[in-house]
Each structure stands twice: as C-alpha cells, then as structure tokens.
Design a protein around this motif. Structure first.
Motif, PDB file in Angstrom:
ATOM      1  N   ALA A 161      15.731  30.337  25.975  1.00  0.00           N
ATOM      2  CA  ALA A 161      14.440  30.385  26.660  1.00  0.00           C
ATOM      3  C   ALA A 161      14.637  30.371  28.175  1.00  0.00           C
ATOM      4  O   ALA A 161      13.945  31.086  28.919  1.00  0.00           O
ATOM      5  N   LEU A 162      15.582  29.567  28.648  1.00  0.00           N
ATOM      6  CA  LEU A 162      15.850  29.490  30.084  1.00  0.00           C
ATOM      7  C   LEU A 162      16.365  30.823  30.611  1.00  0.00           C
ATOM      8  O   LEU A 162      15.951  31.287  31.683  1.00  0.00           O
ATOM      9  N   TYR A 165      13.494  33.344  30.659  1.00  0.00           N
ATOM     10  CA  TYR A 165      12.563  33.013  31.757  1.00  0.00           C
ATOM     11  C   TYR A 165      13.122  33.471  33.097  1.00  0.00           C
ATOM     12  O   TYR A 165      12.435  34.119  33.882  1.00  0.00           O
ATOM     13  N   ASN A 169      11.569  36.620  35.317  1.00  0.00           N
ATOM     14  CA  ASN A 169      10.991  36.274  36.615  1.00  0.00           C
ATOM     15  C   ASN A 169      11.910  36.631  37.776  1.00  0.00           C
ATOM     16  O   ASN A 169      11.671  36.194  38.911  1.00  0.00           O
ATOM     17  N   TRP A 183      20.546  38.355  32.027  1.00  0.00           N
ATOM     18  CA  TRP A 183      20.402  37.468  30.877  1.00  0.00           C
ATOM     19  C   TRP A 183      20.815  38.138  29.572  1.00  0.00           C
ATOM     20  O   TRP A 183      21.286  37.474  28.647  1.00  0.00           O
TER      21      TRP A 183
END
Length: 213
Positions: A161-162, A165, A169, A183
């Motif tokens: 999730a990190l 995110y 962003n 990512w």
C-alpha cells in the motif's frame, strides 16, 4: 558522477540507466547503444538519483539485506540480489514500455532482500532479552506458512500500500522531474525474492554448545 562535467555525467547516467524506450526502437539513439539494452538491466542498480536516494537505499539494505547476507555466501547474496533487480527492471519495462524516463537505483534488489528476510525473521524464536535472534540459523519458512502468517501478511500489505501510494502521488527521493519512485519495480523484485530465495538459502546448522553445559 557528481564530480564529472555535466555532459559526461549525463551520458554516463543514461548509459547505465534502465530506459524503456531502448526496447521500443530507440536503442541506437541513446547513449550506450544496443549494448546498454542488455547491460542496463544490471547497471541501473549502480546509479542513484541523488544522495537522499542512495542513503534511503543503504539504510533499507542494512535493515533487511544484513539478515539475508548472514545466511548465504557472498556470491549467492550478489547473484540473488542481481536476479531480483533484473526482475524489477522487467516489471518496470512491462508497465512503462516505450517511455523515455530513466529508472535507476537498487530498490528492486533490496525489495527482494526484504522479501527473503520475511521468510525467516518473523519465525525466529525469542532469545535472551536485548539480544538479536540468530537469523542465520532460523529455518526458512515454506511459502504456504508465510502466506498464512498474520504478521508477515500485515507487513506485506502495508508495504504494498505504501509503494502504491508513493507511486500514484509521484513522491520522489531524487533531484529531477523523472525521479519518482518506481513502485512497479519494487513489487517485481519483491515477488522474485519471495519465490526464489529458497534456491539460494544455505542455512547452516546451529553450533553445538551441548559440550559447554
């Protein structure tokens, strides 16, 4: 690279970086040519987007890579890390086919090291208070056990999730407009490390201390 003339440093950076456009017909026009289309799957890990990027990766590697390095030979550690880095580069290439933005950094390889560490650090038995468990002799957990363990899965979900995110962003640890966190490469390296570390693991039996009692 920071002490080289700008043009020389930029040429070196682009030669070593993973640039998806190389594989969509632009290899001849980019520094390094067709040779870099092969070597950049590994050389991109040697380059970073700035001192902050390098520092974050070094700290991340100290946290997880150290435990892995204590279980395997030096050669196995490097080959395993390189394999995870290549897997990360391939994953990035799939999601960014034809793009000109370069990708650099050892994050995918370190993500693989982190995944490998998850297969034994959460399964170490507690030792004396204040003493770090002997991770070098903890049995490697099978994948089925890893995927059923609540602590491990909670860590993996939080980490995924990190990454998503930060990626969505456009969070950056570099100094340029094209230095966002890759990512997808992290996830590719992580999955590779989780799946293949068992082939590299060379756990040694714990030393026999019964004669000392």
């Amino acid at each position: 690279m920071s002490v080289l003339p700008f043009d020389t440093g930029l040429t070196l950076f682009l030669t070593l970086a993973m640039i998806p456009a190389r594989y969509a017909g632009a290899a001849a026009e980019l520094p390094g040519g067709y040779l870099a289309a092969v070597t950049s799957f590994v050389t991109y890990m040697l380059v970073h987007g700035g001192w902050l990027h390098l520092t974050v990766n070094v700290l991340w590697m100290l946290a997880f890579g150290t435990a892995v390095a204590r279980r395997v030979s030096l050669a196995s550690f490097f080959w395993f890390s390189i394999l995870c880095g290549v897997a990360g580069a391939l994953t990035h290439l799939v999601f960014h086919w034809g793009e000109m933005s370069p990708m650099v950094g050892a994050s995918a390889a370190i993500s693989g090291q982190m995944a490998a560490a998850l297969r034994f650090i959460f399964f170490a038995r507690g030792g004396p208070p204040g003493r770090v468990p002997d991770f070098a002799h903890v049995p490697l957990a099978p994948l089925s056990q890893v995927l059923r363990d609540g602590k491990v899965m909670g860590f993996i979900v939080f980490w995924l999730a990190l990454n998503v995110y930060f990626g969505m962003n456009a969070v950056s640890f570099g100094s340029g407009p094209d230095s966002e966190i890759a990512w997808e490469a992290h996830i590719g390296g992580f999955l590779c490390g989780l799946l293949v570390f068992g082939f590299f693991d060379s756990i040694r039996p714990a030393p026999d201390v019964s004669h000392l009692r």
